[in-house]
Design a protein around this motif. Structure first.
Motif, PDB file in Angstrom:
ATOM      1  N   MET A 136       0.860  -1.177   0.000  1.00 56.47           N
ATOM      2  CA  MET A 136       0.000   0.000   0.000  1.00 56.47           C
ATOM      3  C   MET A 136       0.898   1.230   0.000  1.00 56.47           C
ATOM      4  O   MET A 136       1.762   1.370   0.879  1.00 56.47           O
ATOM      5  N   THR A 137       0.719   2.112  -0.969  1.00 56.12           N
ATOM      6  CA  THR A 137       1.541   3.301  -1.086  1.00 56.12           C
ATOM      7  C   THR A 137       0.654   4.519  -1.305  1.00 56.12           C
ATOM      8  O   THR A 137      -0.426   4.417  -1.895  1.00 56.12           O
ATOM      9  N   PRO A 138       1.085   5.699  -0.843  1.00 54.97           N
ATOM     10  CA  PRO A 138       0.282   6.905  -1.076  1.00 54.97           C
ATOM     11  C   PRO A 138       0.255   7.264  -2.548  1.00 54.97           C
ATOM     12  O   PRO A 138       1.269   7.166  -3.244  1.00 54.97           O
ATOM     13  N   ALA A 139      -0.910   7.678  -3.026  1.00 57.36           N
ATOM     14  CA  ALA A 139      -1.010   8.106  -4.418  1.00 57.36           C
ATOM     15  C   ALA A 139      -0.237   9.406  -4.642  1.00 57.36           C
ATOM     16  O   ALA A 139       0.271   9.657  -5.728  1.00 57.36           O
ATOM     17  N   LEU A 140      -0.170  10.237  -3.600  1.00 57.59           N
ATOM     18  CA  LEU A 140       0.596  11.478  -3.646  1.00 57.59           C
ATOM     19  C   LEU A 140       1.776  11.352  -2.696  1.00 57.59           C
ATOM     20  O   LEU A 140       1.587  11.145  -1.490  1.00 57.59           O
ATOM     21  N   PRO A 141       3.000  11.447  -3.187  1.00 61.36           N
ATOM     22  CA  PRO A 141       4.171  11.336  -2.308  1.00 61.36           C
ATOM     23  C   PRO A 141       4.098  12.339  -1.164  1.00 61.36           C
ATOM     24  O   PRO A 141       3.686  13.478  -1.329  1.00 61.36           O
ATOM     25  N   GLY A 142       4.477  11.870   0.028  1.00 60.21           N
ATOM     26  CA  GLY A 142       4.469  12.748   1.179  1.00 60.21           C
ATOM     27  C   GLY A 142       3.175  12.740   1.962  1.00 60.21           C
ATOM     28  O   GLY A 142       3.046  13.466   2.952  1.00 60.21           O
ATOM     29  N   ALA A 143       2.213  11.936   1.530  1.00 57.84           N
ATOM     30  CA  ALA A 143       0.924  11.872   2.236  1.00 57.84           C
ATOM     31  C   ALA A 143       0.619  10.422   2.597  1.00 57.84           C
ATOM     32  O   ALA A 143      -0.314   9.820   2.070  1.00 57.84           O
ATOM     33  N   PRO A 144       1.392   9.824   3.501  1.00 57.67           N
ATOM     34  CA  PRO A 144       1.183   8.408   3.836  1.00 57.67           C
ATOM     35  C   PRO A 144      -0.075   8.196   4.652  1.00 57.67           C
ATOM     36  O   PRO A 144      -0.492   9.068   5.424  1.00 57.67           O
ATOM     37  N   PRO A 145      -0.708   7.025   4.503  1.00 58.22           N
ATOM     38  CA  PRO A 145      -1.898   6.712   5.311  1.00 58.22           C
ATOM     39  C   PRO A 145      -1.488   6.415   6.750  1.00 58.22           C
ATOM     40  O   PRO A 145      -0.337   6.071   7.032  1.00 58.22           O
ATOM     41  N   THR A 146      -2.434   6.545   7.650  1.00 51.69           N
ATOM     42  CA  THR A 146      -2.191   6.251   9.057  1.00 51.69           C
ATOM     43  C   THR A 146      -2.317   4.755   9.296  1.00 51.69           C
ATOM     44  O   THR A 146      -3.373   4.162   9.078  1.00 51.69           O
ATOM     45  N   LEU A 147      -1.221   4.150   9.727  1.00 44.55           N
ATOM     46  CA  LEU A 147      -1.204   2.725  10.044  1.00 44.55           C
ATOM     47  C   LEU A 147      -0.647   2.532  11.446  1.00 44.55           C
ATOM     48  O   LEU A 147       0.249   3.272  11.876  1.00 44.55           O
ATOM     49  N   HIS A 148      -1.178   1.542  12.150  1.00 43.63           N
ATOM     50  CA  HIS A 148      -0.701   1.206  13.477  1.00 43.63           C
ATOM     51  C   HIS A 148      -0.244  -0.248  13.484  1.00 43.63           C
ATOM     52  O   HIS A 148      -0.737  -1.073  12.704  1.00 43.63           O
ATOM     53  N   LEU A 149       0.697  -0.558  14.359  1.00 45.48           N
ATOM     54  CA  LEU A 149       1.189  -1.932  14.428  1.00 45.48           C
ATOM     55  C   LEU A 149       0.057  -2.909  14.731  1.00 45.48           C
ATOM     56  O   LEU A 149       0.050  -4.040  14.230  1.00 45.48           O
ATOM     57  N   ASP A 150      -0.899  -2.476  15.534  1.00 46.21           N
ATOM     58  CA  ASP A 150      -2.016  -3.363  15.860  1.00 46.21           C
ATOM     59  C   ASP A 150      -2.862  -3.704  14.639  1.00 46.21           C
ATOM     60  O   ASP A 150      -3.527  -4.737  14.611  1.00 46.21           O
ATOM     61  N   ASP A 151      -2.836  -2.834  13.626  1.00 48.37           N
ATOM     62  CA  ASP A 151      -3.621  -3.087  12.423  1.00 48.37           C
ATOM     63  C   ASP A 151      -3.204  -4.380  11.737  1.00 48.37           C
ATOM     64  O   ASP A 151      -4.022  -5.077  11.131  1.00 48.37           O
ATOM     65  N   LEU A 152      -1.925  -4.692  11.806  1.00 49.88           N
ATOM     66  CA  LEU A 152      -1.383  -5.799  11.027  1.00 49.88           C
ATOM     67  C   LEU A 152      -0.846  -6.935  11.891  1.00 49.88           C
ATOM     68  O   LEU A 152      -0.317  -7.912  11.363  1.00 49.88           O
ATOM     69  N   ALA A 153      -0.999  -6.808  13.199  1.00 50.98           N
ATOM     70  CA  ALA A 153      -0.383  -7.780  14.104  1.00 50.98           C
ATOM     71  C   ALA A 153      -0.841  -9.204  13.831  1.00 50.98           C
ATOM     72  O   ALA A 153      -0.044 -10.144  13.872  1.00 50.98           O
ATOM     73  N   ALA A 154      -2.124  -9.381  13.555  1.00 56.61           N
ATOM     74  CA  ALA A 154      -2.658 -10.731  13.356  1.00 56.61           C
ATOM     75  C   ALA A 154      -2.862 -11.074  11.894  1.00 56.61           C
ATOM     76  O   ALA A 154      -3.407 -12.134  11.573  1.00 56.61           O
ATOM     77  N   ALA A 155      -2.433 -10.211  10.981  1.00 57.20           N
ATOM     78  CA  ALA A 155      -2.698 -10.408   9.553  1.00 57.20           C
ATOM     79  C   ALA A 155      -1.673 -11.344   8.923  1.00 57.20           C
ATOM     80  O   ALA A 155      -0.500 -11.355   9.308  1.00 57.20           O
ATOM     81  N   ARG A 156      -2.128 -12.118   7.960  1.00 56.14           N
ATOM     82  CA  ARG A 156      -1.235 -12.986   7.201  1.00 56.14           C
ATOM     83  C   ARG A 156      -0.314 -12.142   6.320  1.00 56.14           C
ATOM     84  O   ARG A 156      -0.784 -11.221   5.629  1.00 56.14           O
ATOM     85  N   PRO A 157       0.979 -12.412   6.264  1.00 58.10           N
ATOM     86  CA  PRO A 157       1.878 -11.602   5.441  1.00 58.10           C
ATOM     87  C   PRO A 157       1.602 -11.696   3.949  1.00 58.10           C
ATOM     88  O   PRO A 157       1.988 -10.809   3.191  1.00 58.10           O
ATOM     89  N   SER A 158       0.914 -12.742   3.518  1.00 61.62           N
ATOM     90  CA  SER A 158       0.649 -12.908   2.094  1.00 61.62           C
ATOM     91  C   SER A 158      -0.477 -12.011   1.586  1.00 61.62           C
ATOM     92  O   SER A 158      -0.567 -11.765   0.381  1.00 61.62           O
ATOM     93  N   TYR A 159      -1.317 -11.511   2.511  1.00 59.02           N
ATOM     94  CA  TYR A 159      -2.385 -10.610   2.057  1.00 59.02           C
ATOM     95  C   TYR A 159      -2.838  -9.652   3.164  1.00 59.02           C
ATOM     96  O   TYR A 159      -4.013  -9.364   3.329  1.00 59.02           O
TER      97      TYR A 159
END
Length: 210
Positions: A136-159
């Protein structure tokens, strides 16, 4: 392409089925998409697991909410009479808002199709998505989305990014999908698919012909 039996035109016909099915999905040509599947066909993706009929109906809503494009790689097609196995590398591309920021989501997968020939036409009998990785990348450079470690802690790395993207839009993404992070499950999936088509797996062919 490997063909144990069948007409010389069958590999091209299966290839045409592969390309027309994704074109129909990306363009919203639902009647054409329906003709790409057998009446009993099943489909498993990140957000869906059920019949092709149900998939098409729900895809109409996804098409409006989350437009996406699919870029296909070179497929590998193996045919035995009226049955075929096709592995198709695919890149899913989506652009949209994620937590107030416009982003590009890219998922790298491959589709494993089981196809059947009936009344002279090839159609998919079952399709399963196999996930590799996503970004996932910002469409406009310099405007990254807000992500937290908890968002992805339990997620499969493949998707994991795709899971987050779809979850934010109200879809349930189970953690049991096929992915390259679980190779034993993939081996069983391929063994079952090739056995269904009455074909030896590519690994078995390679073992006999070093």
């Amino acid at each position: 392409m490997r063909s144990m039996s069948g007409s010389d035109s069958d590999p091209l016909s299966v290839l045409t089925l592969i390309t027309h099915e994704r074109q129909a999905r990306d363009r919203g040509w639902w009647s054409l998409l329906e003709r790409c599947y057998t009446p009993e066909a099943t489909i498993q993706t990140s957000w869906f697991d059920g019949t092709a009929v149900e998939y098409i109906e729900l895809s109409k809503r996804v098409f409006e909410q989350t437009p996406s494009g699919h870029r296909l790689g070179q497929p590998v097609i193996d045919i035995n009479g009226a049955r075929a196995i096709a592995e198709v590398p695919m890149t899913i591309e989506m652009r949209g808002a994620f937590r107030g920021v416009e982003v590009d989501l890219t998922a790298y997968i491959r589709m494993l199709h089981r196809a059947e020939k009936g009344d002279g036409d090839w159609r998919f009998a079952a399709s399963v998505a196999i996930f590799d990785h996503d970004t996932m990348t910002p469409a406009l450079p310099g405007a990254p989305p807000t992500l937290h470690l908890d968002d992805l802690a339990a997620a499969r790395p493949s998707y994991r990014m795709l899971s987050l993207w779809m979850t934010e839009r109200g879809y349930t993404v189970p953690a049991d999908r096929y992915g390259t992070d679980r190779p034993a499950e993939l081996t069983a999936l391929y063994d079952d698919a090739y056995a269904w088509a009455g074909l030896p797996t590519p690994q078995q062919v390679g073992a006999r012909h070093p």
